[in-house]
Design a protein around this motif. Structure first.
Motif, PDB file in Angstrom:
ATOM      1  N   GLU A  62     -62.454   0.896  -9.065  1.00 15.37           N
ATOM      2  CA  GLU A  62     -62.510  -0.114  -8.015  1.00 15.37           C
ATOM      3  C   GLU A  62     -62.926  -1.494  -8.499  1.00 15.37           C
ATOM      4  N   TYR A  63     -63.510  -1.576  -9.688  1.00 19.07           N
ATOM      5  CA  TYR A  63     -64.069  -2.854 -10.116  1.00 19.07           C
ATOM      6  C   TYR A  63     -63.019  -3.960 -10.261  1.00 19.07           C
ATOM      7  N   PRO A  64     -61.858  -3.695 -10.868  1.00 19.27           N
ATOM      8  CA  PRO A  64     -60.885  -4.801 -11.026  1.00 19.27           C
ATOM      9  C   PRO A  64     -60.489  -5.442  -9.703  1.00 19.27           C
ATOM     10  N   LEU A  65     -60.271  -4.644  -8.677  1.00 25.26           N
ATOM     11  CA  LEU A  65     -59.885  -5.191  -7.374  1.00 25.26           C
ATOM     12  C   LEU A  65     -61.087  -5.816  -6.668  1.00 25.26           C
ATOM     13  N   ALA A  66     -62.265  -5.209  -6.809  1.00 27.53           N
ATOM     14  CA  ALA A  66     -63.466  -5.736  -6.153  1.00 27.53           C
ATOM     15  C   ALA A  66     -63.757  -7.158  -6.608  1.00 27.53           C
ATOM     16  N   ARG A  67     -63.459  -7.472  -7.855  1.00 24.73           N
ATOM     17  CA  ARG A  67     -63.764  -8.799  -8.395  1.00 24.73           C
ATOM     18  C   ARG A  67     -62.966  -9.912  -7.730  1.00 24.73           C
ATOM     19  N   LEU A  68     -61.966  -9.556  -6.943  1.00 15.92           N
ATOM     20  CA  LEU A  68     -61.189 -10.567  -6.226  1.00 15.92           C
ATOM     21  C   LEU A  68     -61.932 -11.079  -4.997  1.00 15.92           C
ATOM     22  N   ASP A  69     -62.980 -10.355  -4.580  1.00 13.19           N
ATOM     23  CA  ASP A  69     -63.787 -10.742  -3.424  1.00 13.19           C
ATOM     24  C   ASP A  69     -65.200 -11.100  -3.882  1.00 13.19           C
TER      25      ASP A  69
ATOM     26  N   ALA B 275     -75.002   4.537  -7.715  1.00 11.87           N
ATOM     27  CA  ALA B 275     -74.877   5.066  -9.075  1.00 11.87           C
ATOM     28  C   ALA B 275     -76.242   5.285  -9.727  1.00 11.87           C
ATOM     29  N   PRO B 276     -77.198   4.351  -9.593  1.00  7.46           N
ATOM     30  CA  PRO B 276     -78.535   4.627 -10.130  1.00  7.46           C
ATOM     31  C   PRO B 276     -79.179   5.876  -9.528  1.00  7.46           C
ATOM     32  N   GLU B 277     -78.952   6.115  -8.245  1.00  2.00           N
ATOM     33  CA  GLU B 277     -79.504   7.325  -7.622  1.00  2.00           C
ATOM     34  C   GLU B 277     -78.923   8.573  -8.270  1.00  2.00           C
ATOM     35  N   GLU B 278     -77.621   8.586  -8.528  1.00  2.00           N
ATOM     36  CA  GLU B 278     -76.995   9.738  -9.170  1.00  2.00           C
ATOM     37  C   GLU B 278     -77.481   9.898 -10.603  1.00  2.00           C
ATOM     38  N   LEU B 279     -77.689   8.794 -11.286  1.00  2.00           N
ATOM     39  CA  LEU B 279     -78.188   8.863 -12.655  1.00  2.00           C
ATOM     40  C   LEU B 279     -79.627   9.381 -12.674  1.00  2.00           C
ATOM     41  N   ARG B 280     -80.439   8.951 -11.722  1.00  2.00           N
ATOM     42  CA  ARG B 280     -81.812   9.478 -11.636  1.00  2.00           C
ATOM     43  C   ARG B 280     -81.792  10.989 -11.384  1.00  2.00           C
ATOM     44  N   ALA B 281     -80.877  11.439 -10.547  1.00  2.00           N
ATOM     45  CA  ALA B 281     -80.768  12.874 -10.275  1.00  2.00           C
ATOM     46  C   ALA B 281     -80.370  13.631 -11.542  1.00  2.00           C
ATOM     47  N   ALA B 282     -79.476  13.043 -12.331  1.00  2.00           N
ATOM     48  CA  ALA B 282     -79.065  13.688 -13.582  1.00  2.00           C
ATOM     49  C   ALA B 282     -80.206  13.732 -14.591  1.00  2.00           C
TER      50      ALA B 282
ATOM     51  N   ALA C 233     -71.340 -10.459  -2.748  1.00  2.00           N
ATOM     52  CA  ALA C 233     -72.348 -10.342  -1.684  1.00  2.00           C
ATOM     53  C   ALA C 233     -71.835  -9.422  -0.578  1.00  2.00           C
ATOM     54  N   GLY C 234     -72.561  -8.346  -0.325  1.00  2.00           N
ATOM     55  CA  GLY C 234     -72.194  -7.407   0.727  1.00  2.00           C
ATOM     56  C   GLY C 234     -71.061  -6.474   0.377  1.00  2.00           C
ATOM     57  N   HIS C 235     -70.521  -6.560  -0.834  1.00  2.00           N
ATOM     58  CA  HIS C 235     -69.389  -5.704  -1.203  1.00  2.00           C
ATOM     59  C   HIS C 235     -69.881  -4.277  -1.421  1.00  2.00           C
ATOM     60  N   PRO C 236     -69.158  -3.288  -0.889  1.00  2.00           N
ATOM     61  CA  PRO C 236     -69.625  -1.899  -1.032  1.00  2.00           C
ATOM     62  C   PRO C 236     -69.729  -1.442  -2.483  1.00  2.00           C
ATOM     63  N   LEU C 237     -68.867  -1.933  -3.365  1.00  7.40           N
ATOM     64  CA  LEU C 237     -68.964  -1.494  -4.755  1.00  7.40           C
ATOM     65  C   LEU C 237     -70.198  -2.082  -5.438  1.00  7.40           C
ATOM     66  N   ALA C 238     -70.578  -3.295  -5.081  1.00  4.05           N
ATOM     67  CA  ALA C 238     -71.814  -3.863  -5.615  1.00  4.05           C
ATOM     68  C   ALA C 238     -72.997  -2.986  -5.223  1.00  4.05           C
ATOM     69  N   SER C 239     -72.975  -2.444  -4.002  1.00  6.89           N
ATOM     70  CA  SER C 239     -74.032  -1.538  -3.554  1.00  6.89           C
ATOM     71  C   SER C 239     -74.007  -0.232  -4.337  1.00  6.89           C
TER      72      SER C 239
END
Length: 205
Positions: A13-20, A35-42, A23-29
């Motif tokens: 999703e990152y290549p397309l997300a960079r067109l917007d 992703a940090p939450e999943e990494l902490r779980a791992a 701020a407030g973008h779901p991928l930035a979240s």
């Protein structure tokens, strides 16, 4: 979501997300929180403590290369200095690198933009030799990020060792967790063996 799913989302999703705006973008979240939450779980089965951060960029600008990092707070709490584990997302291919890396910004500040890359590569070679027993499990001697610029090129130079996942690899959650455990072991071994403190050319510490 799982760690593999979070990494896949960022890659796809990152290549397309960079067109917007970020701020407030779901991928930035996802990069900052999901992703940090999943990494902490791992990381949960591995004795810590660990500090986990993700960065899609700063302010109103997406990063050329987003990252998701694991820090040992006794070594560093920032990607600018020390050494740490980091997932780096190259701009030119659908993949992610897991890298044991040196802080890039500190090297640029201390040695200047022109000399930082050479310093990081020389230091990285010495550090790689210090943890050579991990070379088979983390075989990538170099990484390519497919983006020009001070920071992406610095990340490439700062790499010590690691491995790369293509999209199909991210479906194997057990492998991701197993590789992460090995990478943490290499991180800790480097700490135990002296970290970034290397002998000077005159042979003194």
């Amino acid at each position: 979501m799982s760690l593999g799913h979070a990494l896949r989302r960022i890659i796809e999703e990152y290549p397309l997300a960079r067109l917007d705006p970020p701020a407030g973008h779901p991928l930035a979240s996802v990069i900052r929180k999901g992703a940090p939450e999943e990494l902490r779980a791992a990381l949960a089965p591995i004795d810590g403590p660990f500090l986990v951060k993700g960065s899609p960029g700063r302010g109103s600008h997406w990063a050329a290369i987003p990252w998701l990092a694991v820090f040992d707070p006794a070594i560093t709490t920032s990607a600018t200095r020390g050494y740490y584990l980091v997932y780096l997302f190259p701009a030119h291919r659908e993949a992610v690198h897991l890298s044991l890396a040196q802080g890039t910004v500190a090297a640029i500040r201390n040695h200047g933009p022109a000399a930082a890359g050479a310093h990081l590569r020389a230091s990285g070679a010495a550090l790689k030799a210090r943890i050579s027993d991990f070379a088979d499990a983390l075989p990538n001697a170099t990484i390519a990020l497919g983006s020009a610029g001070e920071l992406p090129e610095g990340y490439e130079a700062a790499h010590i060792l690691g491995l790369t996942y293509d999209l199909p690899d991210l479906g194997d959650e057990r492998r991701l967790h197993r590789d992460l455990a090995v990478a943490v072991a290499a991180y800790r071994a480097l700490k135990a063996r002296g970290g970034l403190d290397l002998p000077r050319s005159d042979g003194t510490a």
